[in-house]
Design an enzyme around this catalytic site. Structure first.
Site, short mmCIF file in Angstrom:
data_model
loop_
_atom_site.label_atom_id
_atom_site.label_comp_id
_atom_site.label_asym_id
_atom_site.label_seq_id
_atom_site.Cartn_x
_atom_site.Cartn_y
_atom_site.Cartn_z
N ILE A 1 0.89 -1.22 -0.27
CA ILE A 1 -0.01 -0.12 -0.02
C ILE A 1 0.98 1.01 -0.05
CG2 ILE A 1 -0.22 0.54 2.34
CD1 ILE A 1 -2.92 1.17 1.88
N ASN B 1 -3.23 0.75 15.54
CA ASN B 1 -3.90 0.56 16.97
C ASN B 1 -3.57 1.77 18.02
OD1 ASN B 1 -1.05 1.96 18.53
ND2 ASN B 1 -0.28 -0.06 17.08
N VAL C 1 0.84 -3.98 8.13
CA VAL C 1 1.14 -2.41 7.21
C VAL C 1 1.72 -1.64 7.96
CG1 VAL C 1 -1.64 -2.89 7.41
CG2 VAL C 1 -0.48 -1.66 5.37
N ASP C 2 0.78 -1.55 9.70
CA ASP C 2 1.40 -0.25 10.02
C ASP C 2 3.05 -0.05 10.46
OD1 ASP C 2 0.78 1.34 12.36
OD2 ASP C 2 0.73 0.16 13.27
N THR D 1 -7.49 -7.96 9.36
CA THR D 1 -7.13 -9.49 8.91
C THR D 1 -5.75 -10.33 9.35
OG1 THR D 1 -6.65 -9.07 6.42
CG2 THR D 1 -8.78 -8.99 6.62
N TYR E 1 -4.62 -8.87 13.88
CA TYR E 1 -5.82 -8.87 14.82
C TYR E 1 -7.25 -9.73 14.56
CZ TYR E 1 -5.23 -4.36 17.03
OH TYR E 1 -4.14 -2.94 17.58
P1 ADP Z 1 -4.53 -5.49 11.93
O1 ADP Z 1 -3.25 -5.69 13.04
O2 ADP Z 1 -5.22 -4.42 11.46
O3 ADP Z 1 -4.78 -7.10 12.06
P2 ADP Z 1 -2.10 -6.77 10.10
O4 ADP Z 1 -0.71 -5.18 9.97
O5 ADP Z 1 -1.15 -7.35 10.96
O6 ADP Z 1 -3.21 -5.78 10.87
O7 ADP Z 1 -2.33 -7.12 8.71
C1 ADP Z 1 -3.73 -6.48 7.69
C2 ADP Z 1 -3.27 -7.04 6.71
O8 ADP Z 1 -2.06 -5.80 6.27
C3 ADP Z 1 -3.32 -8.10 6.58
O9 ADP Z 1 -3.68 -9.27 5.47
C4 ADP Z 1 -2.04 -8.14 5.89
O10 ADP Z 1 -1.21 -9.38 4.40
C5 ADP Z 1 -1.56 -6.63 5.57
N1 ADP Z 1 -0.52 -6.09 5.15
C6 ADP Z 1 0.98 -6.26 5.77
N2 ADP Z 1 1.56 -5.91 5.05
C7 ADP Z 1 1.38 -4.83 4.43
C8 ADP Z 1 1.97 -4.22 3.53
N3 ADP Z 1 2.76 -3.27 2.97
N4 ADP Z 1 0.67 -3.34 1.91
C9 ADP Z 1 -0.41 -3.84 2.38
N5 ADP Z 1 -1.07 -4.03 3.56
C10 ADP Z 1 -0.61 -5.12 4.66
#
Ligand code: ADP
Length: 173
Positions: free
Chosen positions: A11, A24, A33-34, A123, A126
């Site tokens: 993203i 969070n 992703v965070d 997904t 969490y």
């Molecule tokens: P949460 O804590 O809301 O579950 P996560 O980051 O652990 O957030 O996961 C949410 C989604 O983001 C997952 O499906 C993961 O595959 C996806 N994700 C991880 N890195 C990236 C990225 N760089 N760009 C887009 N999606 C990502």
């Protein structure tokens, strides 16, 4: 009316007016992703988030706030706190997940952004079941699609993993 697109990728690399972060409640940057968004944006993002929490307190589940993009070439980042799936009854988790997408869209509209890219909130760590999340999110996006969106024209669902991509392609098309 906005159009809904499902793509696979990182993203932080998507060309869009704004991206949504799966944040969070402390807004301090975590894994997934965070972490990717905070690394790409640089320390200015952590500073902006810390300032927000000092002024407003923690960001509740389902709510959103926005910051600049730092080094990511977007106009802004909207931070949304998704539900930790096991902390709620399933229906309540559905409602909170939809609230993230709905509140982010409304904030993007008020900021006059034309396009918004979402990750698959909740997904990952969490624990929201991916098939259920795709159904709930896509049903919300389809329901709201015909409202009067003056600025928001494109909603981009950015799937990082193959499993989410398959579910989103099925539910959102
Ligand atoms: P949460 O804590 O809301 O579950 P996560 O980051 O652990 O957030 O996961 C949410 C989604 O983001 C997952 O499906 C993961 O595959 C996806 N994700 C991880 N890195 C990236 C990225 N760089 N760009 C887009 N999606 C990502």
């Amino acid at each position: 009316m906005y159009q809904i697109e499902t793509i696979q990728g990182d993203i932080t690399k998507v060309r869009t007016d704004c991206i949504v972060n799966a944040a969070n409640t402390w807004l301090h940057g975590g894994g997934g992703v965070d972490g990717a968004i905070h690394r790409a944006a640089g320390p200015v993002l952590g500073d902006a988030c810390a300032e927000y929490v000092r002024e407003h307190g923690l960001l509740p589940t389902g709510q959103v706030m926005h910051t600049g993009g730092g080094h990511i070439p977007v106009k802004g980042i909207i931070h949304a706190v998704g539900p930790v799936y096991r902390e709620h009854l399933p229906d309540e988790s559905d409602r909170l997940l939809q609230a993230c997408y709905r509140n982010a869209l409304v904030l993007a509209e008020s900021l006059q952004y034309g396009s918004i890219a979402f990750p698959n909130i909740s997904t990952g760590v969490y624990g929201f079941p991916k098939d259920r999340a795709a159904e709930v999110v896509c049903s919300g996006l389809h329901t709201w699609q015909t409202e009067n969106w003056t600025f928001v024209r494109r909603v981009i669902l950015v799937c990082f993993d193959d499993v989410n991509l398959a579910f989103y392609q099925k539910s959102c098309s």
